[in-house]
Write a protein that holds these residues in place. Structure first.
Motif, PDB file in Angstrom:
ATOM      1  N   THR A  38      41.726  10.718  38.574  1.00 28.12           N
ATOM      2  CA  THR A  38      40.364  10.786  38.019  1.00 28.12           C
ATOM      3  C   THR A  38      40.183  10.237  36.568  1.00 28.12           C
ATOM      4  OG1 THR A  38      40.006  12.991  39.364  1.00 28.12           O
ATOM      5  CG2 THR A  38      38.515  12.532  37.639  1.00 28.12           C
ATOM      6  N   ALA A  39      41.260  10.322  35.792  1.00 30.12           N
ATOM      7  CA  ALA A  39      40.996   9.626  34.510  1.00 30.12           C
ATOM      8  C   ALA A  39      41.001   8.282  34.389  1.00 30.12           C
ATOM      9  CB  ALA A  39      42.191  10.269  33.599  1.00 30.12           C
ATOM     10  N   VAL A  40      41.992   7.781  35.315  1.00 34.61           N
ATOM     11  CA  VAL A  40      42.063   6.262  35.573  1.00 34.61           C
ATOM     12  C   VAL A  40      40.867   5.726  36.167  1.00 34.61           C
ATOM     13  CG1 VAL A  40      43.414   4.635  36.871  1.00 34.61           C
ATOM     14  CG2 VAL A  40      44.391   6.436  35.611  1.00 34.61           C
ATOM     15  N   ASP A  41      40.304   6.437  37.181  1.00 24.63           N
ATOM     16  CA  ASP A  41      39.237   5.850  37.846  1.00 24.63           C
ATOM     17  C   ASP A  41      37.862   5.888  36.936  1.00 24.63           C
ATOM     18  OD1 ASP A  41      40.496   5.214  40.248  1.00 24.63           O
ATOM     19  OD2 ASP A  41      39.795   7.097  41.291  1.00 24.63           O
ATOM     20  N   GLU A  42      37.943   6.669  35.997  1.00 26.52           N
ATOM     21  CA  GLU A  42      36.681   6.822  35.313  1.00 26.52           C
ATOM     22  C   GLU A  42      36.814   5.680  34.059  1.00 26.52           C
ATOM     23  OE1 GLU A  42      36.679  10.706  33.660  1.00 26.52           O
ATOM     24  OE2 GLU A  42      35.905  11.833  35.295  1.00 26.52           O
ATOM     25  N   THR A  43      38.008   5.612  33.807  1.00 22.43           N
ATOM     26  CA  THR A  43      38.267   4.284  32.990  1.00 22.43           C
ATOM     27  C   THR A  43      37.760   3.070  33.220  1.00 22.43           C
ATOM     28  OG1 THR A  43      39.932   5.774  31.799  1.00 22.43           O
ATOM     29  CG2 THR A  43      40.052   3.280  31.248  1.00 22.43           C
ATOM     30  N   LEU A  44      38.284   2.853  34.644  1.00 22.25           N
ATOM     31  CA  LEU A  44      37.881   1.525  35.398  1.00 22.25           C
ATOM     32  C   LEU A  44      36.492   1.558  35.574  1.00 22.25           C
ATOM     33  CD1 LEU A  44      40.871   1.758  38.254  1.00 22.25           C
ATOM     34  CD2 LEU A  44      40.443   0.135  36.362  1.00 22.25           C
ATOM     35  N   ASP A  45      35.898   2.701  36.015  1.00 20.66           N
ATOM     36  CA  ASP A  45      34.461   2.607  36.497  1.00 20.66           C
ATOM     37  C   ASP A  45      33.585   2.382  34.982  1.00 20.66           C
ATOM     38  OD1 ASP A  45      32.061   2.818  37.820  1.00 20.66           O
ATOM     39  OD2 ASP A  45      31.842   5.103  37.407  1.00 20.66           O
ATOM     40  N   SER A  46      33.994   2.866  33.884  1.00 21.63           N
ATOM     41  CA  SER A  46      33.106   2.593  32.631  1.00 21.63           C
ATOM     42  C   SER A  46      33.420   1.077  32.073  1.00 21.63           C
ATOM     43  CB  SER A  46      33.871   3.495  31.667  1.00 21.63           C
ATOM     44  OG  SER A  46      33.227   3.190  30.323  1.00 21.63           O
ATOM     45  N   TYR A  86      52.412   6.263  34.084  1.00 16.98           N
ATOM     46  CA  TYR A  86      52.130   7.458  33.493  1.00 16.98           C
ATOM     47  C   TYR A  86      53.466   8.466  33.292  1.00 16.98           C
ATOM     48  CZ  TYR A  86      50.807  12.351  32.460  1.00 16.98           C
ATOM     49  OH  TYR A  86      50.871  13.625  31.961  1.00 16.98           O
ATOM     50  N   TRP A  87      54.221   8.589  34.322  1.00 22.42           N
ATOM     51  CA  TRP A  87      55.350   9.430  34.253  1.00 22.42           C
ATOM     52  C   TRP A  87      56.483   8.749  33.662  1.00 22.42           C
ATOM     53  CZ3 TRP A  87      54.805  14.271  34.559  1.00 22.42           C
ATOM     54  CH2 TRP A  87      54.011  14.597  35.238  1.00 22.42           C
ATOM     55  N   GLY A  88      56.567   7.223  33.587  1.00 23.76           N
ATOM     56  CA  GLY A  88      57.496   6.446  32.773  1.00 23.76           C
ATOM     57  C   GLY A  88      57.131   6.845  31.344  1.00 23.76           C
ATOM     58  N   LEU A 103      45.681   5.193  28.268  1.00 27.52           N
ATOM     59  CA  LEU A 103      45.109   5.363  29.669  1.00 27.52           C
ATOM     60  C   LEU A 103      44.458   4.044  29.774  1.00 27.52           C
ATOM     61  CD1 LEU A 103      44.035   7.210  31.865  1.00 27.52           C
ATOM     62  CD2 LEU A 103      42.102   7.975  30.790  1.00 27.52           C
ATOM     63  N   PRO A 104      43.989   3.323  29.003  1.00 30.95           N
ATOM     64  CA  PRO A 104      43.428   1.770  29.342  1.00 30.95           C
ATOM     65  C   PRO A 104      44.456   0.903  29.817  1.00 30.95           C
ATOM     66  CG  PRO A 104      42.531   2.550  27.370  1.00 30.95           C
ATOM     67  CD  PRO A 104      43.531   3.419  27.521  1.00 30.95           C
ATOM     68  N   ALA A 105      45.933   1.064  29.323  1.00 29.50           N
ATOM     69  CA  ALA A 105      47.041   0.465  29.895  1.00 29.50           C
ATOM     70  C   ALA A 105      47.241   0.686  31.134  1.00 29.50           C
ATOM     71  CB  ALA A 105      48.205   0.554  28.825  1.00 29.50           C
ATOM     72  N   LEU A 106      47.344   2.045  31.460  1.00 28.04           N
ATOM     73  CA  LEU A 106      47.659   2.647  32.772  1.00 28.04           C
ATOM     74  C   LEU A 106      46.710   2.016  33.901  1.00 28.04           C
ATOM     75  CD1 LEU A 106      48.667   6.275  32.149  1.00 28.04           C
ATOM     76  CD2 LEU A 106      50.021   4.336  31.836  1.00 28.04           C
ATOM     77  N   ALA A 107      45.653   2.114  33.158  1.00 25.49           N
ATOM     78  CA  ALA A 107      44.363   1.739  34.208  1.00 25.49           C
ATOM     79  C   ALA A 107      44.366   0.082  34.586  1.00 25.49           C
ATOM     80  CB  ALA A 107      43.011   1.915  33.627  1.00 25.49           C
ATOM     81  N   ALA A 108      44.926  -0.684  33.680  1.00 28.96           N
ATOM     82  CA  ALA A 108      44.957  -2.079  33.619  1.00 28.96           C
ATOM     83  C   ALA A 108      45.771  -2.511  34.945  1.00 28.96           C
ATOM     84  CB  ALA A 108      45.562  -2.628  32.345  1.00 28.96           C
ATOM     85  N   LEU A 109      46.765  -1.779  35.306  1.00 29.96           N
ATOM     86  CA  LEU A 109      47.729  -1.992  36.246  1.00 29.96           C
ATOM     87  C   LEU A 109      47.045  -1.881  37.789  1.00 29.96           C
ATOM     88  CD1 LEU A 109      50.992   0.057  35.435  1.00 29.96           C
ATOM     89  CD2 LEU A 109      50.254  -2.118  34.727  1.00 29.96           C
ATOM     90  N   GLU A 110      45.862  -1.123  37.786  1.00 32.69           N
ATOM     91  CA  GLU A 110      45.078  -1.041  39.181  1.00 32.69           C
ATOM     92  C   GLU A 110      44.306  -2.340  39.075  1.00 32.69           C
ATOM     93  OE1 GLU A 110      45.918   0.956  41.307  1.00 32.69           O
ATOM     94  OE2 GLU A 110      47.164   2.176  39.952  1.00 32.69           O
ATOM     95  N   THR A 233      55.164  -2.196  41.947  1.00 31.69           N
ATOM     96  CA  THR A 233      54.737  -0.854  42.247  1.00 31.69           C
ATOM     97  C   THR A 233      55.701   0.412  41.490  1.00 31.69           C
ATOM     98  OG1 THR A 233      54.545  -1.872  44.522  1.00 31.69           O
ATOM     99  CG2 THR A 233      54.460   0.485  44.416  1.00 31.69           C
ATOM    100  N   VAL A 234      56.795   0.178  41.419  1.00 32.45           N
ATOM    101  CA  VAL A 234      57.440   1.338  40.665  1.00 32.45           C
ATOM    102  C   VAL A 234      58.464   1.008  39.510  1.00 32.45           C
ATOM    103  CG1 VAL A 234      59.257   3.282  41.346  1.00 32.45           C
ATOM    104  CG2 VAL A 234      57.850   2.359  43.140  1.00 32.45           C
ATOM    105  N   GLN A 235      59.333  -0.134  39.656  1.00 30.74           N
ATOM    106  CA  GLN A 235      60.061  -0.356  38.567  1.00 30.74           C
ATOM    107  C   GLN A 235      59.380  -0.501  37.286  1.00 30.74           C
ATOM    108  OE1 GLN A 235      62.830  -3.888  38.533  1.00 30.74           O
ATOM    109  NE2 GLN A 235      64.600  -2.424  38.758  1.00 30.74           N
ATOM    110  N   ARG A 236      58.744  -1.721  37.473  1.00 36.17           N
ATOM    111  CA  ARG A 236      58.004  -2.441  35.972  1.00 36.17           C
ATOM    112  C   ARG A 236      56.963  -1.388  35.549  1.00 36.17           C
ATOM    113  NH1 ARG A 236      61.311  -5.714  33.593  1.00 36.17           N
ATOM    114  NH2 ARG A 236      62.381  -6.878  35.042  1.00 36.17           N
ATOM    115  N   PRO A 237      56.246  -0.618  36.426  1.00 33.85           N
ATOM    116  CA  PRO A 237      55.195   0.196  35.829  1.00 33.85           C
ATOM    117  C   PRO A 237      56.156   1.527  35.098  1.00 33.85           C
ATOM    118  CG  PRO A 237      54.446  -0.270  38.142  1.00 33.85           C
ATOM    119  CD  PRO A 237      55.809  -0.995  37.791  1.00 33.85           C
ATOM    120  N   LEU A 238      57.289   2.052  35.554  1.00 35.62           N
ATOM    121  CA  LEU A 238      58.106   2.828  34.904  1.00 35.62           C
ATOM    122  C   LEU A 238      58.503   2.180  33.526  1.00 35.62           C
ATOM    123  CD1 LEU A 238      60.442   4.514  37.786  1.00 35.62           C
ATOM    124  CD2 LEU A 238      58.680   5.896  36.082  1.00 35.62           C
TER     125      LEU A 238
END
Length: 380
Positions: A38-46, A86-88, A103-110, A233-238
């Motif tokens: 939800t937080a990622v989606d709100e950041t992206l939407d804004s 996030y979990w990384g 949060l902006p950095a996490l959302a940027a991956l999407e 998908t997994v390694q670099r995001p972590l």
């Protein structure tokens, strides 16, 4: 202005952990994943709303084009990449650090993910994604409905490439809004750039494999999985999350994330290979059998050819241009499906072994344990 709207009203920090007596894996994933998505989606939407408005001011047609890109980003998706990032991060900083600064950095991956998906759909001539028309198909339909000149299909593909490009630029812009100490910025950006390079490398190998299947092998198919999927998908995001937390590259946690991420990422792609042939389109949002129709040299198909008896190999070759259901049945008869399931289980086991020895926050360890299973034992 667009830059002023990035944070929106998202001020939440990480939600509370599981209650006593709950199954730890299920409880942690339930407690965190919904609020994080939800937080990622709100950041992206804004962010995207402001960007679309800015482009609309240039020309109304630009606003329509940007809205198509926005819809591609927000049209569902599991937010797997931002979740692993996030979990990384969380595994390094523990449970008291505030989420909004990163949060902006996490959302940027999407946004980076949407760039890859839109381009991949053009390259594969895919017609549906997440149960909806792919971007190039939707754009071709818009061209046709408007009565424009030229080939609608060509227009759709050309503009879809631009949609993907725009998402790549937006990812860079949104990443710049993360509140990261200056001494971490270089490593964060280095990890992000490496992720992008490996994504392009994996995509190229994927295209090459379709055009030179005779030179392909199981090992080469796994290499495609490693760079096209496992890396971004997994390694670099972590590792991206660890960089956001300021973890030095030579720390044991980075080694553990690297091993875990490669194993889970490859298992994720192997599950995708199976779903692409035997999955339910209503769940996957994509037609079944596209890989078999095109003869894409996935690990599943390469294993089928490697394991097949001479008679089975002849049958596979004869069925290549026939009904997909028949070919899928022949692939299963070789034992390839069973072997791929074994490979998935082996990789998940290796990932969990990497976590066992990792100096990681306990809640993050529980969540990553659950994610290793959830990401590789799914129906969509």
């Amino acid at each position: 202005m667009a830059n002023d709207a990035v944070a929106g009203d998202v001020t939440r920090v990480a939600p509370a952990g599981p209650a006593d007596g709950d199954d730890p894996v299920r409880a942690v994933l339930a407690a965190y994943t919904h609020d994080l998505v939800t937080a990622v989606d709100e950041t992206l939407d804004s962010f995207l709303t402001a960007e679309v408005d800015t482009l609309h001011d240039i020309d109304p047609s630009m606003g329509s084009f940007a809205a198509t890109a926005r819809e591609a980003v927000l049209a569902g998706g599991k937010r797997i990449r931002s979740t692993f990032a996030y979990w990384g991060w969380r595994g390094a900083v523990g449970g008291t650090a505030a989420l909004p600064p990163v949060l902006p950095a996490l959302a940027a991956l999407e946004l980076l993910h949407t760039f890859a998906l839109v381009h991949d759909d053009v390259m594969d001539a895919s017609t549906t994604r997440r149960g909806r028309p792919t971007a190039h198909v939707a754009l071709a339909e818009q061209h046709l409905a408007a009565g424009h000149r030229g080939d609608p299909g060509r227009f759709g593909e050309a503009v879809a490439v631009l949609v993907g490009d725009l998402c790549m630029v937006w990812a860079d812009q949104l990443l710049a809004h993360a509140s990261v100490p200056s001494n971490r910025l270089f490593e964060v950006r280095r990890c992000y750039d490496q992720m992008r390079v490996e994504t392009v490398a994996g995509q190229y190998l994927d295209v090459l494999g379709e055009n030179a299947p005779a030179s392909w092998s199981v090992d080469r198919a796994l290499r495609v999985a490693r760079y096209k999927t496992a890396s971004y998908t997994v390694q670099r995001p972590l590792l991206f999350g660890a960089a956001l937390a300021g973890v030095p590259a030579d720390e044991p946690l980075v080694s553990a994330y690297t091993r875990y991420g490669l194993a889970v990422g490859e298992a994720f792609q192997l599950r995708d290979d199976l779903l692409g042939v035997y999955g339910d389109p209503a769940a996957t949002g994509k037609p079944t059998g596209d890989d078999l129709r095109t003869g894409k040299p996935t690990a599943l198909l390469m294993l089928a050819r490697e394991l097949a008896t001479p008679a089975q190999l002849t049958a596979l070759e004869r069925a290549a241009d026939g009904p997909v259901d028949k070919l899928a049945g022949l692939v299963a008869e070789t034992g390839a499906v069973t072997r791929v399931e074994q490979m998935i289980a082996e990789r998940v086991s290796d990932a969990l072994a990497a976590l066992d020895a990792a100096p990681v926050d306990q809640t993050a360890r529980t969540a990553l344990t659950g994610l290793a299973t959830a990401a590789t034992n799914r129906r969509a």
